[in-house]
Design a protein around this motif. Structure first.
Motif, PDB file in Angstrom:
ATOM      1  N   ASN A 121       0.804  -1.213   0.000  1.00  0.00           N
ATOM      2  CA  ASN A 121       0.000   0.000   0.000  1.00  0.00           C
ATOM      3  C   ASN A 121       0.838   1.264   0.000  1.00  0.00           C
ATOM      4  OD1 ASN A 121      -2.399  -1.385  -0.025  1.00  0.00           O
ATOM      5  ND2 ASN A 121      -3.258  -0.328   1.723  1.00  0.00           N
ATOM      6  N   TYR A 122       2.060   1.165   0.516  1.00  0.00           N
ATOM      7  CA  TYR A 122       2.841   2.380   0.701  1.00  0.00           C
ATOM      8  C   TYR A 122       4.187   2.375   0.002  1.00  0.00           C
ATOM      9  CZ  TYR A 122      -0.608   2.777   4.415  1.00  0.00           C
ATOM     10  OH  TYR A 122      -1.784   2.809   5.120  1.00  0.00           O
ATOM     11  N   LYS A 123       4.531   1.305  -0.722  1.00  0.00           N
ATOM     12  CA  LYS A 123       5.860   1.249  -1.323  1.00  0.00           C
ATOM     13  C   LYS A 123       5.825   0.675  -2.735  1.00  0.00           C
ATOM     14  CE  LYS A 123       8.356   0.959   3.059  1.00  0.00           C
ATOM     15  NZ  LYS A 123       9.272   0.171   3.919  1.00  0.00           N
ATOM     16  N   LEU A 124       6.521   1.368  -3.624  1.00  0.00           N
ATOM     17  CA  LEU A 124       6.771   0.903  -4.977  1.00  0.00           C
ATOM     18  C   LEU A 124       8.277   0.875  -5.181  1.00  0.00           C
ATOM     19  CD1 LEU A 124       4.156   3.105  -6.902  1.00  0.00           C
ATOM     20  CD2 LEU A 124       3.917   0.686  -6.312  1.00  0.00           C
ATOM     21  N   SER A 125       8.707   0.387  -6.331  1.00  0.00           N
ATOM     22  CA  SER A 125      10.131   0.354  -6.655  1.00  0.00           C
ATOM     23  C   SER A 125      10.332   0.732  -8.114  1.00  0.00           C
ATOM     24  CB  SER A 125      10.705  -1.039  -6.387  1.00  0.00           C
ATOM     25  OG  SER A 125      12.099  -1.081  -6.659  1.00  0.00           O
ATOM     26  N   ASN A 161      14.902   4.610  -7.884  1.00  0.00           N
ATOM     27  CA  ASN A 161      14.732   4.502  -6.440  1.00  0.00           C
ATOM     28  C   ASN A 161      14.243   3.100  -6.099  1.00  0.00           C
ATOM     29  OD1 ASN A 161      14.340   4.945  -3.732  1.00  0.00           O
ATOM     30  ND2 ASN A 161      13.094   6.786  -3.992  1.00  0.00           N
ATOM     31  N   LEU A 162      15.042   2.344  -5.352  1.00  0.00           N
ATOM     32  CA  LEU A 162      14.659   0.977  -4.996  1.00  0.00           C
ATOM     33  C   LEU A 162      13.391   0.953  -4.157  1.00  0.00           C
ATOM     34  CD1 LEU A 162      15.254  -2.065  -4.939  1.00  0.00           C
ATOM     35  CD2 LEU A 162      16.685  -1.658  -2.916  1.00  0.00           C
ATOM     36  N   VAL A 163      13.250   1.921  -3.249  1.00  0.00           N
ATOM     37  CA  VAL A 163      12.070   1.994  -2.390  1.00  0.00           C
ATOM     38  C   VAL A 163      11.458   3.383  -2.511  1.00  0.00           C
ATOM     39  CG1 VAL A 163      11.141   1.774  -0.072  1.00  0.00           C
ATOM     40  CG2 VAL A 163      13.063   0.333  -0.774  1.00  0.00           C
ATOM     41  N   ILE A 164      10.302   3.451  -3.130  1.00  0.00           N
ATOM     42  CA  ILE A 164       9.540   4.703  -3.201  1.00  0.00           C
ATOM     43  C   ILE A 164       8.522   4.661  -2.073  1.00  0.00           C
ATOM     44  CG2 ILE A 164       8.048   6.148  -4.617  1.00  0.00           C
ATOM     45  CD1 ILE A 164       9.262   4.690  -7.074  1.00  0.00           C
ATOM     46  N   ASP A 165       8.764   5.423  -1.044  1.00  0.00           N
ATOM     47  CA  ASP A 165       7.947   5.403   0.164  1.00  0.00           C
ATOM     48  C   ASP A 165       6.792   6.385   0.025  1.00  0.00           C
ATOM     49  OD1 ASP A 165       6.853   5.416   2.684  1.00  0.00           O
ATOM     50  OD2 ASP A 165       8.742   5.660   3.745  1.00  0.00           O
ATOM     51  N   THR A 203       6.726  11.871 -17.981  1.00  0.00           N
ATOM     52  CA  THR A 203       6.837  13.031 -17.098  1.00  0.00           C
ATOM     53  C   THR A 203       6.915  12.560 -15.647  1.00  0.00           C
ATOM     54  OG1 THR A 203       4.427  13.294 -17.064  1.00  0.00           O
ATOM     55  CG2 THR A 203       5.640  14.498 -18.742  1.00  0.00           C
ATOM     56  N   GLU A 204       6.632  13.449 -14.715  1.00  0.00           N
ATOM     57  CA  GLU A 204       6.701  13.132 -13.292  1.00  0.00           C
ATOM     58  C   GLU A 204       5.371  13.459 -12.622  1.00  0.00           C
ATOM     59  OE1 GLU A 204       9.443  12.063 -11.314  1.00  0.00           O
ATOM     60  OE2 GLU A 204      10.568  11.675 -13.153  1.00  0.00           O
ATOM     61  N   GLY A 205       5.001  12.638 -11.657  1.00  0.00           N
ATOM     62  CA  GLY A 205       3.821  12.909 -10.850  1.00  0.00           C
ATOM     63  C   GLY A 205       4.109  12.631  -9.392  1.00  0.00           C
ATOM     64  N   ILE A 206       3.508  13.379  -8.506  1.00  0.00           N
ATOM     65  CA  ILE A 206       3.655  13.137  -7.068  1.00  0.00           C
ATOM     66  C   ILE A 206       2.703  12.019  -6.676  1.00  0.00           C
ATOM     67  CG2 ILE A 206       3.422  14.134  -4.761  1.00  0.00           C
ATOM     68  CD1 ILE A 206       3.944  16.884  -6.079  1.00  0.00           C
ATOM     69  N   TRP A 207       3.214  11.002  -6.018  1.00  0.00           N
ATOM     70  CA  TRP A 207       2.391   9.838  -5.654  1.00  0.00           C
ATOM     71  C   TRP A 207       1.498  10.201  -4.476  1.00  0.00           C
ATOM     72  CZ3 TRP A 207       4.246   4.661  -3.124  1.00  0.00           C
ATOM     73  CH2 TRP A 207       3.206   3.724  -3.216  1.00  0.00           C
ATOM     74  N   GLY A 208       0.196  10.083  -4.681  1.00  0.00           N
ATOM     75  CA  GLY A 208      -0.804  10.459  -3.684  1.00  0.00           C
ATOM     76  C   GLY A 208      -1.652  11.576  -4.256  1.00  0.00           C
ATOM     77  N   HIS A 244      -3.427   4.755  -3.314  1.00  0.00           N
ATOM     78  CA  HIS A 244      -4.109   3.726  -4.089  1.00  0.00           C
ATOM     79  C   HIS A 244      -5.609   3.986  -4.076  1.00  0.00           C
ATOM     80  CE1 HIS A 244      -0.702   0.795  -4.365  1.00  0.00           C
ATOM     81  NE2 HIS A 244      -0.314   1.441  -3.295  1.00  0.00           N
ATOM     82  N   THR A 245      -6.264   3.475  -5.105  1.00  0.00           N
ATOM     83  CA  THR A 245      -7.710   3.477  -5.146  1.00  0.00           C
ATOM     84  C   THR A 245      -8.163   2.167  -5.805  1.00  0.00           C
ATOM     85  OG1 THR A 245      -9.681   4.720  -5.791  1.00  0.00           O
ATOM     86  CG2 THR A 245      -7.868   4.698  -7.362  1.00  0.00           C
ATOM     87  N   ASN A 246      -9.456   1.984  -5.937  1.00  0.00           N
ATOM     88  CA  ASN A 246      -9.979   0.772  -6.577  1.00  0.00           C
ATOM     89  C   ASN A 246     -11.294   1.112  -7.277  1.00  0.00           C
ATOM     90  OD1 ASN A 246     -12.150   0.585  -4.587  1.00  0.00           O
ATOM     91  ND2 ASN A 246     -10.606  -0.174  -3.168  1.00  0.00           N
TER      92      ASN A 246
END
Length: 209
Positions: free
Chosen positions: A2-6, A31-35, A54-59, A80-82
């Motif tokens: 829920n809180y980490k991507l790579s 980035n190995l860990v995107i928190d 491009t770039e986006g802020i996660w959240g 995240h959403t669903n």
């Protein structure tokens, strides 16, 4: 998860795989860990700018929002959403129709509870090949994009009774890239992609928790 991507992809590998240049190559960082609990940017391809990475802020934050990312996330975490949230929340439903994006990663994290201990796993493709997650985004008053990953039910390849979550990020295969990003794609077709995700294989790697 829920809180980490790579994302450990190089600039070259991202550009070659997705066939697009980075719009801001000088600020791109792997980035190995995107928190997600911290304000971090991730590479995206958006409906608004489909010819560039491009770039986006996660959240995701509300469209034209003027406030602070961290304060909003404390009120409602939007990493995240669903499908259900999108159908019933004003924060998401317009974005699905008008502002879809691909969120580019090389992996995401999952967690299992084994013998009262949390085990952490990094879910990747073979050779850490980049892939795209389904996303939606909004544009802030200052022009920055904020985005959210769309989740789906966990597939049989990753499912386990020990999993702490019953969902996973929805992958968008390259085959559906143009369809996902096109303004001409009917909303019903977009919802069909979310409802019946394409099944692909992942590599599961145990890492130190």
């Amino acid at each position: 998860m829920n809180y980490k991507l790579s994302n450990i992809a190089s600039k070259t590998s991202l550009e070659l795989l997705f066939g697009l240049p980075l719009r801001y190559p000088n600020i791109y960082r792997s980035n190995l860990v995107i928190d997600g609990l911290k304000e971090q940017s991730i590479p995206i391809i958006s409906m608004e700018d489909p010819d560039y990475i491009t770039e986006g802020i996660w959240g995701i934050l509300p469209q034209d929002f003027k406030g602070d990312w961290e304060k909003f996330q404390k009120l409602k975490t939007t990493l995240h959403t669903n499908k259900n949230d999108i159908d019933n929340n004003i924060l998401y439903n317009e974005a699905l129709e008008k502002r879809r994006c691909l969120i580019l990663v090389t992996g995401f994290y999952m967690y299992e509870l084994v013998d009262n201990e949390v085990k952490t796993y990094l879910i990747e493709k073979e050779n850490a090949t980049p892939f795209a997650l389904a996303g939606i985004y909004n544009i802030l008053e200052d022009g920055f994009a904020t985005c959210s990953v769309i989740n789906t039910r966990i597939n049989d390849l990753l499912s386990s009774e020990k999993n702490l979550y019953d969902h996973m990020p929805l992958e968008i295969p390259l085959l559906f890239k143009k369809m996902w990003l096109s303004e001409q794609t009917p909303l019903a077709a977009v919802q069909q992609i979310i409802s019946k995700p394409y099944l692909t294989k992942f590599k599961i790697q145990r890492i130190a928790s």
